[in-house]
Design a protein around this motif. Structure first.
Motif, short mmCIF file in Angstrom:
data_model
loop_
_atom_site.label_atom_id
_atom_site.label_comp_id
_atom_site.label_asym_id
_atom_site.label_seq_id
_atom_site.Cartn_x
_atom_site.Cartn_y
_atom_site.Cartn_z
N PHE A 1 -36.75 -22.53 -31.04
CA PHE A 1 -37.89 -21.69 -31.43
C PHE A 1 -38.43 -22.10 -32.80
CE2 PHE A 1 -36.09 -18.35 -28.46
CZ PHE A 1 -37.17 -18.37 -27.58
N ALA A 2 -37.52 -22.32 -33.75
CA ALA A 2 -37.95 -22.72 -35.09
C ALA A 2 -38.62 -24.08 -35.06
CB ALA A 2 -36.75 -22.75 -36.03
N GLY A 3 -38.04 -25.01 -34.30
CA GLY A 3 -38.62 -26.35 -34.21
C GLY A 3 -40.02 -26.33 -33.61
N LEU A 4 -40.25 -25.46 -32.63
CA LEU A 4 -41.59 -25.35 -32.04
C LEU A 4 -42.62 -24.91 -33.08
CD1 LEU A 4 -40.79 -23.77 -28.56
CD2 LEU A 4 -41.81 -26.01 -28.98
N GLY A 5 -42.20 -24.03 -34.00
CA GLY A 5 -43.11 -23.63 -35.06
C GLY A 5 -43.56 -24.82 -35.88
N GLY A 6 -42.61 -25.71 -36.22
CA GLY A 6 -42.96 -26.91 -36.96
C GLY A 6 -43.79 -27.87 -36.16
N VAL A 7 -43.50 -27.99 -34.87
CA VAL A 7 -44.26 -28.88 -33.99
C VAL A 7 -45.76 -28.59 -34.06
CG1 VAL A 7 -44.77 -29.34 -31.56
CG2 VAL A 7 -42.40 -29.40 -32.37
N PHE A 8 -46.11 -27.33 -33.91
CA PHE A 8 -47.53 -26.99 -33.82
C PHE A 8 -48.23 -26.98 -35.18
CE2 PHE A 8 -45.96 -25.42 -29.74
CZ PHE A 8 -46.85 -26.07 -28.90
N THR B 1 -20.77 -20.70 -26.42
CA THR B 1 -21.87 -19.73 -26.53
C THR B 1 -22.45 -19.69 -27.93
OG1 THR B 1 -20.85 -18.38 -24.79
CG2 THR B 1 -22.50 -17.31 -26.18
N ILE B 2 -21.60 -19.82 -28.95
CA ILE B 2 -22.09 -19.84 -30.34
C ILE B 2 -23.01 -21.04 -30.56
CG2 ILE B 2 -21.38 -20.22 -32.74
CD1 ILE B 2 -18.88 -18.52 -32.13
N VAL B 3 -22.58 -22.22 -30.09
CA VAL B 3 -23.40 -23.42 -30.25
C VAL B 3 -24.71 -23.27 -29.48
CG1 VAL B 3 -23.53 -25.90 -29.82
CG2 VAL B 3 -21.38 -24.88 -30.59
N LYS B 4 -24.61 -22.73 -28.28
CA LYS B 4 -25.81 -22.55 -27.44
C LYS B 4 -26.80 -21.59 -28.11
CE LYS B 4 -24.87 -22.17 -23.17
NZ LYS B 4 -24.39 -21.60 -21.89
N SER B 5 -26.29 -20.50 -28.66
CA SER B 5 -27.15 -19.52 -29.33
C SER B 5 -27.90 -20.14 -30.50
CB SER B 5 -26.31 -18.34 -29.80
OG SER B 5 -27.09 -17.46 -30.59
N MET B 6 -27.18 -20.90 -31.33
CA MET B 6 -27.83 -21.54 -32.47
C MET B 6 -28.86 -22.57 -32.03
SD MET B 6 -26.97 -20.21 -35.34
CE MET B 6 -27.74 -21.47 -36.35
N MET B 7 -28.56 -23.29 -30.97
CA MET B 7 -29.51 -24.31 -30.51
C MET B 7 -30.79 -23.68 -29.98
SD MET B 7 -27.17 -27.29 -28.75
CE MET B 7 -28.60 -28.36 -28.56
N THR C 1 -39.77 -33.20 -28.09
CA THR C 1 -38.96 -33.90 -29.09
C THR C 1 -38.80 -33.04 -30.35
OG1 THR C 1 -39.75 -36.04 -28.29
CG2 THR C 1 -38.77 -35.99 -30.49
N GLY C 2 -39.89 -32.44 -30.82
CA GLY C 2 -39.80 -31.58 -32.00
C GLY C 2 -38.90 -30.39 -31.76
N ALA C 3 -39.00 -29.79 -30.57
CA ALA C 3 -38.14 -28.65 -30.24
C ALA C 3 -36.67 -29.07 -30.22
CB ALA C 3 -38.55 -28.06 -28.89
N LEU C 4 -36.39 -30.24 -29.66
CA LEU C 4 -35.02 -30.74 -29.62
C LEU C 4 -34.49 -31.04 -31.02
CD1 LEU C 4 -35.04 -33.09 -26.49
CD2 LEU C 4 -33.86 -30.90 -26.75
N PHE C 5 -35.34 -31.60 -31.86
CA PHE C 5 -34.93 -31.86 -33.24
C PHE C 5 -34.49 -30.55 -33.91
CE2 PHE C 5 -36.16 -36.11 -35.23
CZ PHE C 5 -36.02 -36.81 -34.04
N GLY C 6 -35.30 -29.50 -33.75
CA GLY C 6 -34.95 -28.20 -34.32
C GLY C 6 -33.68 -27.64 -33.71
N GLY C 7 -33.55 -27.75 -32.38
CA GLY C 7 -32.38 -27.23 -31.71
C GLY C 7 -31.11 -27.96 -32.08
N LEU C 8 -31.17 -29.28 -32.16
CA LEU C 8 -29.99 -30.06 -32.52
C LEU C 8 -29.59 -29.81 -33.97
CD1 LEU C 8 -30.82 -33.42 -30.70
CD2 LEU C 8 -29.05 -31.75 -30.08
N TRP C 9 -30.58 -29.62 -34.84
CA TRP C 9 -30.27 -29.35 -36.25
C TRP C 9 -29.55 -28.00 -36.38
CZ3 TRP C 9 -30.32 -33.04 -39.67
CH2 TRP C 9 -30.22 -32.73 -41.03
#
Length: 361
Positions: free
Chosen positions: A253-260, A242-248, A118-126
């Protein structure tokens, strides 16, 4: 390529090592100018880092989020995007994990993984918002992502205050133990340092970064769009998607940092007056590491080690925080400005090249 360049390539470790030494020398000069003992200061720094299992563990803990945010920035760079919104994506990762960790009470084998995803998805969607705006409206990702950093901070504070608040406190209720990512046996081994599974996931993330971008068809498309969107479009690639996919992916990765940070370190989320800063540090880490997987890992160790060990300089040698930041900044400057270091080393390398030619003759 001439002989000198070949020697530089073979001695790839020489330039960063000399860069670090030069940075420490400049830091020592700054300390001497302020009336402080640089030898005592640097001794205190290394004692802080390696003096006990606890400090070694805490240094690793400080390095871990920098690996995640460094990968996030570097991944976007490699695909032609400047994700300066890693800070906001990090905060959203914290918030997503905290929501699941506080509001749900599930078995550990479901609760922990669900909070991480969930945290990773939050970061990816943001981050996906930034990619969508760029792909559909041509909005520059630097502008939109840096504005979303503040939106993420205030949205996270609102969510904590409205739905998760511990009565009488400026933080959320504790995350249930079933969602926490501590490594209990390693915590005991490292004298109660806050060790968690995020460190292993971060190292796996370095491998995923490499495999995804350089060993898959999808990675080739991501890099191709980053290098030349027009050529990629001509080749039949869906540039906008591809641009949207790259940002997500970068945001994941950024969201996982916050998760842990919440599942492995603090066990709750506070109402923050300012962002944690790991996202902005990740920009420096990515640049220092040359946007390469191994480079990001080594830059994270350098940056995180200096940042954590610098407190030893303050306590052990009385060096004020301002001079400590000069030391850190000097090291980072010389590591980043490797062209200057190569120029300084050029006479030495040319002499070495001439000696090798004489020996060969």
């Amino acid at each position: 390529m001439d002989t000198t360049k070949k020697i530089f390539n073979k001695s790839s470790l020489l330039v960063p090592l000399v860069s670090i030494v030069l940075g420490l020398i400049i830091g020592a000069i700054a300390m001497l100018a302020g009336g402080y003992n640089p030898i005592l200061a640097y001794t205190s720094l290394f004692e802080r880092l390696f003096g006990s299992p606890y400090h070694m563990g805490e240094a690793i803990r400080a390095i871990t989020p920098l690996i995640f945010t460094g990968i996030a920035v570097a991944f976007a760079f490699r695909t032609g995007l400047f994700n300066i919104g890693v800070e906001g994506q990090f905060v959203m990762g914290m918030t997503g994990a905290t929501l699941i960790g506080v509001l749900l009470d599930l078995p550990w084998y479901i609760h922990g993984p669900l909070a991480i995803v969930t945290g990773a998805l939050f970061g990816g969607l943001w981050a996906g918002i930034v990619g969508f705006l760029k792909a559909t409206r041509g909005v520059n990702e630097v502008i939109s992502s840096i504005m979303l950093n503040w939106t993420a901070l205030y949205l996270a504070n609102y969510i904590v205050a409205a739905f998760l608040l511990e009565p009488g406190q400026q933080k959320s209720r504790p995350i249930h133990a079933s969602a926490l990512m501590h490594i209990d046996w390693l915590i005991e081994l490292m004298d109660r340092a806050r060790m968690h599974w995020g460190t292993l996931i971060a190292l796996l993330g370095v491998g995923v970064f490499y495999l995804l971008l350089w060993r898959t068809k999808q990675g080739y498309e991501l890099r191709a769009v980053g290098h030349n969107p027009d050529a990629a479009l001509y080749a039949g690639m869906n540039v906008n998607r591809t641009i949207v996919k790259s940002m997500m992916i970068s945001g994941v990765f950024a969201g996982l940092g916050g998760v842990f940070e919440v599942l492995g370190v603090f066990g709750n989320q506070t109402i923050m007056a300012a962002s944690p800063g790991y996202g902005f540090d990740g920009i420096a880490v990515a640049l220092l590491g040359g946007n390469t997987p191994v480079g990001v890992l080594l830059a994270s160790i350098l940056f995180g080690g200096l940042s954590y060990g610098s407190s030893g300089m303050s306590f052990g040698a009385g060096v004020p925080s301002e001079i400590v930041r000069i030391v850190i900044g000097s090291v980072i400057f010389f590591v980043a400005a490797h062209g200057i270091v190569k120029y300084m080393l050029k006479p030495f390398m040319q002499k070495r090249s001439a000696d090798k030619r004489k020996e060969a003759a």
